[in-house]
Design a protein around this motif. Structure first.
Motif, PDB file in Angstrom:
ATOM      1  N   UNK A   1       0.834  -1.215   0.000  1.00 53.22           N
ATOM      2  CA  UNK A   1       0.000   0.000   0.000  1.00 53.22           C
ATOM      3  C   UNK A   1       0.864   1.259   0.000  1.00 53.22           C
ATOM      4  N   UNK A   2       1.899   1.251   0.840  1.00 57.07           N
ATOM      5  CA  UNK A   2       2.757   2.438   0.967  1.00 57.07           C
ATOM      6  C   UNK A   2       3.535   2.693  -0.323  1.00 57.07           C
ATOM      7  N   UNK A   3       4.107   1.645  -0.901  1.00 54.09           N
ATOM      8  CA  UNK A   3       4.855   1.809  -2.157  1.00 54.09           C
ATOM      9  C   UNK A   3       3.936   2.367  -3.242  1.00 54.09           C
ATOM     10  N   UNK A   4       2.728   1.808  -3.345  1.00 52.87           N
ATOM     11  CA  UNK A   4       1.790   2.240  -4.390  1.00 52.87           C
ATOM     12  C   UNK A   4       1.352   3.690  -4.171  1.00 52.87           C
ATOM     13  N   UNK A   5       1.088   4.063  -2.918  1.00 54.16           N
ATOM     14  CA  UNK A   5       0.612   5.424  -2.645  1.00 54.16           C
ATOM     15  C   UNK A   5       1.708   6.460  -2.906  1.00 54.16           C
ATOM     16  N   UNK A   6       2.982   6.084  -2.673  1.00 53.68           N
ATOM     17  CA  UNK A   6       4.078   7.044  -2.850  1.00 53.68           C
ATOM     18  C   UNK A   6       4.634   7.076  -4.271  1.00 53.68           C
ATOM     19  N   UNK A   7       4.628   5.908  -4.939  1.00 53.99           N
ATOM     20  CA  UNK A   7       5.318   5.841  -6.233  1.00 53.99           C
ATOM     21  C   UNK A   7       4.467   5.270  -7.362  1.00 53.99           C
ATOM     22  N   UNK A   8       3.258   4.805  -7.055  1.00 56.91           N
ATOM     23  CA  UNK A   8       2.429   4.202  -8.093  1.00 56.91           C
ATOM     24  C   UNK A   8       2.963   2.838  -8.503  1.00 56.91           C
ATOM     25  N   UNK A   9       2.494   2.321  -9.629  1.00 58.63           N
ATOM     26  CA  UNK A   9       2.928   0.997 -10.094  1.00 58.63           C
ATOM     27  C   UNK A   9       4.431   0.973 -10.400  1.00 58.63           C
ATOM     28  N   UNK A  10       4.969   2.132 -10.803  1.00 56.78           N
ATOM     29  CA  UNK A  10       6.409   2.190 -11.115  1.00 56.78           C
ATOM     30  C   UNK A  10       7.266   1.866  -9.897  1.00 56.78           C
ATOM     31  N   UNK A  11       6.704   2.041  -8.698  1.00 60.55           N
ATOM     32  CA  UNK A  11       7.447   1.754  -7.474  1.00 60.55           C
ATOM     33  C   UNK A  11       7.830   0.292  -7.330  1.00 60.55           C
ATOM     34  N   UNK A  12       7.100  -0.588  -8.030  1.00 62.68           N
ATOM     35  CA  UNK A  12       7.367  -2.028  -7.925  1.00 62.68           C
ATOM     36  C   UNK A  12       8.420  -2.508  -8.932  1.00 62.68           C
ATOM     37  N   UNK A  13       8.927  -1.580  -9.739  1.00 61.64           N
ATOM     38  CA  UNK A  13      10.014  -1.949 -10.651  1.00 61.64           C
ATOM     39  C   UNK A  13      11.296  -1.180 -10.329  1.00 61.64           C
ATOM     40  N   UNK A  14      11.294  -0.465  -9.198  1.00 64.20           N
ATOM     41  CA  UNK A  14      12.497   0.271  -8.785  1.00 64.20           C
ATOM     42  C   UNK A  14      13.665  -0.702  -8.592  1.00 64.20           C
ATOM     43  N   UNK A  15      14.809  -0.320  -9.100  1.00 63.71           N
ATOM     44  CA  UNK A  15      16.001  -1.145  -8.918  1.00 63.71           C
ATOM     45  C   UNK A  15      16.077  -2.346  -9.834  1.00 63.71           C
ATOM     46  N   UNK A  16      15.166  -2.444 -10.830  1.00 64.46           N
ATOM     47  CA  UNK A  16      15.162  -3.627 -11.706  1.00 64.46           C
ATOM     48  C   UNK A  16      16.487  -3.763 -12.457  1.00 64.46           C
ATOM     49  N   UNK A  17      16.964  -2.651 -13.045  1.00 69.32           N
ATOM     50  CA  UNK A  17      18.230  -2.700 -13.777  1.00 69.32           C
ATOM     51  C   UNK A  17      19.387  -3.123 -12.866  1.00 69.32           C
ATOM     52  N   UNK A  18      19.460  -2.502 -11.695  1.00 65.20           N
ATOM     53  CA  UNK A  18      20.549  -2.819 -10.760  1.00 65.20           C
ATOM     54  C   UNK A  18      20.455  -4.271 -10.304  1.00 65.20           C
ATOM     55  N   UNK A  19      19.231  -4.753 -10.091  1.00 60.07           N
ATOM     56  CA  UNK A  19      19.025  -6.142  -9.642  1.00 60.07           C
ATOM     57  C   UNK A  19      19.499  -7.128 -10.708  1.00 60.07           C
ATOM     58  N   UNK A  20      19.160  -6.859 -11.965  1.00 62.34           N
ATOM     59  CA  UNK A  20      19.576  -7.756 -13.053  1.00 62.34           C
ATOM     60  C   UNK A  20      21.092  -7.665 -13.265  1.00 62.34           C
ATOM     61  N   UNK A  21      21.646  -6.432 -13.215  1.00 64.84           N
ATOM     62  CA  UNK A  21      23.098  -6.254 -13.367  1.00 64.84           C
ATOM     63  C   UNK A  21      23.848  -7.001 -12.258  1.00 64.84           C
ATOM     64  N   UNK A  22      23.277  -6.994 -11.050  1.00 67.05           N
ATOM     65  CA  UNK A  22      23.880  -7.743  -9.932  1.00 67.05           C
ATOM     66  C   UNK A  22      23.728  -9.248 -10.148  1.00 67.05           C
ATOM     67  N   UNK A  23      22.524  -9.676 -10.545  1.00 68.66           N
ATOM     68  CA  UNK A  23      22.200 -11.094 -10.514  1.00 68.66           C
ATOM     69  C   UNK A  23      22.823 -11.902 -11.654  1.00 68.66           C
ATOM     70  N   UNK A  24      22.908 -11.323 -12.865  1.00 62.19           N
ATOM     71  CA  UNK A  24      23.439 -12.091 -14.003  1.00 62.19           C
ATOM     72  C   UNK A  24      24.876 -12.556 -13.738  1.00 62.19           C
ATOM     73  N   UNK A  25      25.822 -11.639 -13.463  1.00 63.65           N
ATOM     74  CA  UNK A  25      27.175 -12.140 -13.168  1.00 63.65           C
ATOM     75  C   UNK A  25      27.265 -12.894 -11.850  1.00 63.65           C
ATOM     76  N   UNK A  26      26.429 -12.525 -10.868  1.00 59.58           N
ATOM     77  CA  UNK A  26      26.492 -13.195  -9.564  1.00 59.58           C
ATOM     78  C   UNK A  26      26.106 -14.660  -9.680  1.00 59.58           C
TER      79      UNK A  26
END
Length: 312
Positions: free
Chosen positions: A264-289
């Motif tokens: 609820x808090x993420x959606x109220x502060x950032x909308x649906x885009x709040x649930x994809x925050x850090x996606x690039x960084x997460x994938x950049x971390x996870x692929x080589x990791x």
């Protein structure tokens, strides 16, 4: 590395728990520590506290922003906590996975066993997350901008004193809700690409690296929304400005009580885009990791089984 060693390597999943424990512990340390700076970027982007990194166009820019403002070592804060947690967690994780896979497939390989690989990954995740969750809480609080803690031990002590032991497991159900599908996709993807690239299932560094990277990247992208929720529950921090000197302080309070509250808090502060925050960084971390993790695991599994064959 002769044929005898490869035969032993292929038959290894039926026995040799110490080999899986040792190889898994080394793989866990490599996976979590090598790309740790990008994990720090991801945590800051997903937290609900304002920090300059959220305005950067790419994770690399965000990392450089942290280094420029806070020094070279700042992106590594919390790495000792995650190293301490990841070694026993991954030792158990790979061992449980191998034993479950062997049990469910009868130690045979093939695309028809895809669901068995997924189920084995789920069981391994339940054990892994029970060990790893407290380390994740300490790690993420250390990674935050304006984090007030001097060390991981101080952070753990403060969290325990202020919020009790339950604080270390507040995000456990969220972690499972994220990691169960993550690991199911991860293990099914890895075994799928192994079947394509390495159908004989012999030690082949290139196939382990590629299969691990592809599987980890896909799993990371799909499960990013739950990772955002986990970060909010783990950090439990709100930024408050001090108007007298225009500084921002972090206050850790028991604000978000569970998944629904965080969503609820993420959606109220950032909308649906709040649930994809850090996606690039997460994938950049996870692929080589994950690529490195599988490569190290398969390498040490092969080396230890090879040595074991010679010593017997």
């Amino acid at each position: 590395m002769g044929g005898g060693g490869e035969d032993e390597y292929e038959s290894l999943p039926t026995h040799s728990i110490p080999v899986h424990l040792a190889a898994g512990a080394l793989a866990g340390a490599v996976e979590h520590c090598v790309m740790f700076p990008f994990d720090s970027v991801k945590t800051r982007m997903q937290s609900l506290c304002p920090c300059p990194e959220t305005k950067c166009p790419t994770p690399v820019h965000s990392l450089m922003s942290i280094v420029k403002r806070e020094g070279w070592l700042r992106p590594l804060r919390g790495v000792n906590a995650v190293a301490a947690g990841s070694m026993p967690a991954h030792a158990l994780y790979f061992t449980v996975y191998e034993k479950m896979k062997s049990f469910l497939t009868g130690n045979t390989a093939g695309h028809e066993h895809t669901l068995a690989y997924g189920a084995s990954g789920v069981v391994a995740t339940l054990i892994h997350d029970a060990v790893m969750n407290p380390a994740e809480v300490v790690k993420q609080r250390m990674q935050m901008a304006y984090s007030p803690y001097g060390s991981s031990l101080e952070c753990a002590r403060c969290v325990y004193n202020r919020e009790g032991f339950a604080a270390f497991y507040r995000s456990y159900t969220t972690q499972l809700a994220m990691n169960v599908p993550f690991q199911a996709i991860h293990f099914m993807g890895y075994e799928f690409w192994q079947q394509v690239l390495n159908p004989e299932h012999k030690y082949d560094p290139k196939s382990h690296l590629i299969a691990g990277g592809l599987a980890g990247g896909l799993a990371a992208a799909v499960t990013t929304p739950m990772d955002c929720v986990k970060t909010v529950l783990n950090t439990q921090q709100a930024a408050e400005a001090d108007p007298s000197n225009r500084r921002i302080f972090l206050k850790a309070r028991y604000r978000y009580r569970g998944i629904s509250d965080a969503v609820r808090t993420i959606y109220s502060q950032r909308g649906m885009a709040g649930f994809s925050c850090g996606l690039q960084a997460r994938v950049i971390f996870q692929v080589p990791a994950t690529a490195l993790s599988w490569s190290v695991y398969e390498l040490f599994k092969f080396m230890l089984s090879f040595e074991g064959g010679h010593s017997s």
